[in-house]
Design an enzyme around this catalytic site. Structure first.
Site, PDB file in Angstrom:
ATOM      1  N   THR A   7       0.822  -1.222   0.000  1.00 57.16           N
ATOM      2  CA  THR A   7       0.000   0.000   0.000  1.00 57.16           C
ATOM      3  C   THR A   7       0.852   1.267   0.000  1.00 57.16           C
ATOM      4  O   THR A   7       0.462   2.266  -0.603  1.00 57.16           O
ATOM      5  CB  THR A   7      -0.928  -0.016   1.242  1.00 57.16           C
ATOM      6  N   SER A  56       1.143  -7.445  -1.275  1.00 51.25           N
ATOM      7  CA  SER A  56       1.882  -8.523  -0.599  1.00 51.25           C
ATOM      8  C   SER A  56       1.028  -9.751  -0.357  1.00 51.25           C
ATOM      9  O   SER A  56       1.542 -10.792   0.059  1.00 51.25           O
ATOM     10  CB  SER A  56       2.507  -8.034   0.703  1.00 51.25           C
ATOM     11  N   THR A  87       1.773  -4.672   3.982  1.00 49.11           N
ATOM     12  CA  THR A  87       1.675  -5.070   5.387  1.00 49.11           C
ATOM     13  C   THR A  87       1.065  -6.465   5.573  1.00 49.11           C
ATOM     14  O   THR A  87       1.312  -7.117   6.589  1.00 49.11           O
ATOM     15  CB  THR A  87       0.812  -4.075   6.195  1.00 49.11           C
ATOM     16  N   GLN A 271      -2.362 -21.413  19.798  1.00 45.99           N
ATOM     17  CA  GLN A 271      -3.265 -20.499  19.085  1.00 45.99           C
ATOM     18  C   GLN A 271      -3.415 -19.180  19.847  1.00 45.99           C
ATOM     19  O   GLN A 271      -3.909 -18.206  19.289  1.00 45.99           O
ATOM     20  CB  GLN A 271      -4.632 -21.153  18.897  1.00 45.99           C
ATOM     21  N   CYS A 272      -3.004 -19.151  21.120  1.00 46.82           N
ATOM     22  CA  CYS A 272      -3.021 -17.879  21.863  1.00 46.82           C
ATOM     23  C   CYS A 272      -1.905 -16.995  21.315  1.00 46.82           C
ATOM     24  O   CYS A 272      -0.764 -17.450  21.223  1.00 46.82           O
ATOM     25  CB  CYS A 272      -2.747 -18.094  23.347  1.00 46.82           C
TER      26      CYS A 272
END
Ligand code: ASN
Length: 327
Positions: A7, A56, A87, A271-272
């Protein structure tokens, strides 16, 4: 400075924002808007603007290899490098570069923006200025992400917000530095010691290793998992529950165990977003160890995936990769 797309350099097109060209000239126009003393503090730079800049979201491992290759080709000409990137997958590229360029001992600053350069009050000019200034810090000798006033470890950064100017965080690692009173401040003045196997080396382009990523969900069964764990798979990032737990399903655990026995490297992470694994705390976690799954500690999915891919691409044996996997 290497401009790869994202961007930061985009322009409006028929279907929405599209990667833009003339980046160097556009960046210099913006940098000229800075107050004189901040302009004077910028390092001199050359810009390599890719002729095929991308959003990206189209990044592939070949792009990571290309960037590392370009940095290494010019490593003796510059004191530091800025990589401008979209990003969306910036954290993956930063992690990949941190393995590929380990031991280069120069600042390699990855940055981008949530809005294009020409947007009034956007974040592009600030990030550009910060990235250039951090890239000229002699005390910094590793890959880092400069974004929204923070300097984050390249292998610990994650995209954290879809829109905010502070779009990146490193939930399991302290910031390497920050931007204070229009100047770069480093909190850590020395990078990690270079690692044995990881001398600066661009990824072999020909055949990226076969690595996959799987996040568990309640109800996952061994049939579903078997579709991913094919005999060709060389590595798997397995995102498990909490501090390292999986369902107590013997078929699922047998599948993991068969895969690790044939040499597939399976690395478990939580996954935390915050915190580390402790695979021995619960019986459900202990089963993972028994199945030969490697404890990924507090590494990010981006870091584990790219590290696995890098080590496998060096042609190391599964045992050697295992040894070098978790820093
Ligand atoms: N889609 C864009 C990209 O990753 C998002 C951005 O750069 N802010 O290229």
């Amino acid at each position: 400075m290497i401009y790869t797309g994202g961007t930061i350099g985009m322009r409006p097109g028929h279907r929405g924002l599209e990667p833009g060209h003339d980046f160097e000239q556009r960046a210099r126009v913006q940098l000229d808007r800075l107050p004189a003393e901040r302009r004077a503090a910028l390092p001199r730079f050359h810009c390599l603007a890719y002729r095929d800049p991308i959003d990206s979201s189209n990044t592939r491992p070949e792009h990571w290899a290309r960037i590392a290759h370009d940095v290494l080709a010019h490593q003796h000409e510059y004191d530091g490098f800025v990589i401008l990137h979209g990003t969306d997958t910036l954290a993956w590229t930063a992690a990949s570069l941190s393995w590929q360029l380990a031991g280069l001992n120069k600042p390699i600053i990855v940055s981008g923006a949530q809005q294009p350069l020409e947007v009034e009050s956007g974040d592009a000019l600030a990030n550009l200025e910060q990235a250039l200034r951090f890239a000229a810090c002699p005390g910094l000798a590793e890959v880092a992400v400069a974004f929204g006033g923070r300097l984050l470890r390249g292998d610990a950064a994650r995209k954290w917000d879809t829109h905010a100017h502070q779009g990146f965080a490193s939930p399991n690692a302290n910031w390497l530095g920050e931007w204070l009173d229009h100047a770069p401040v480093l909190h850590v003045t020395r990078s990690r010691p270079p690692e044995g196997v990881c001398r600066p080396m661009p990824w072999p382009l020909e055949a990226p290793p076969r690595v996959a990523r799987l996040a568990l969900w309640p109800g996952i069964d061994s049939d579903m998992m078997a579709r991913l764990l094919t005999p060709e798979l060389q590595g798997l990032v397995l995102e498990v529950w909490g501090s390292g737990n999986v369902p107590e399903d013997p078929a699922l655990l047998a599948l993991l165990s068969t895969a690790t026995r044939r040499g597939c490297l399976i690395v478990a992470i939580s996954q935390c977003p915050h915190g580390s694994l402790a695979m021995t705390s619960y019986a459900t976690g202990h089963a993972l160890r028994t199945a030969g799954v490697i404890d990924g500690g507090a590494m990010t999915p981006e870091a584990v995936f790219t590290r696995l891919s890098h080590l496998l691409s060096l042609g190391l044996s599964p045992q050697q990769c295992r040894h070098h996997l978790v820093p």
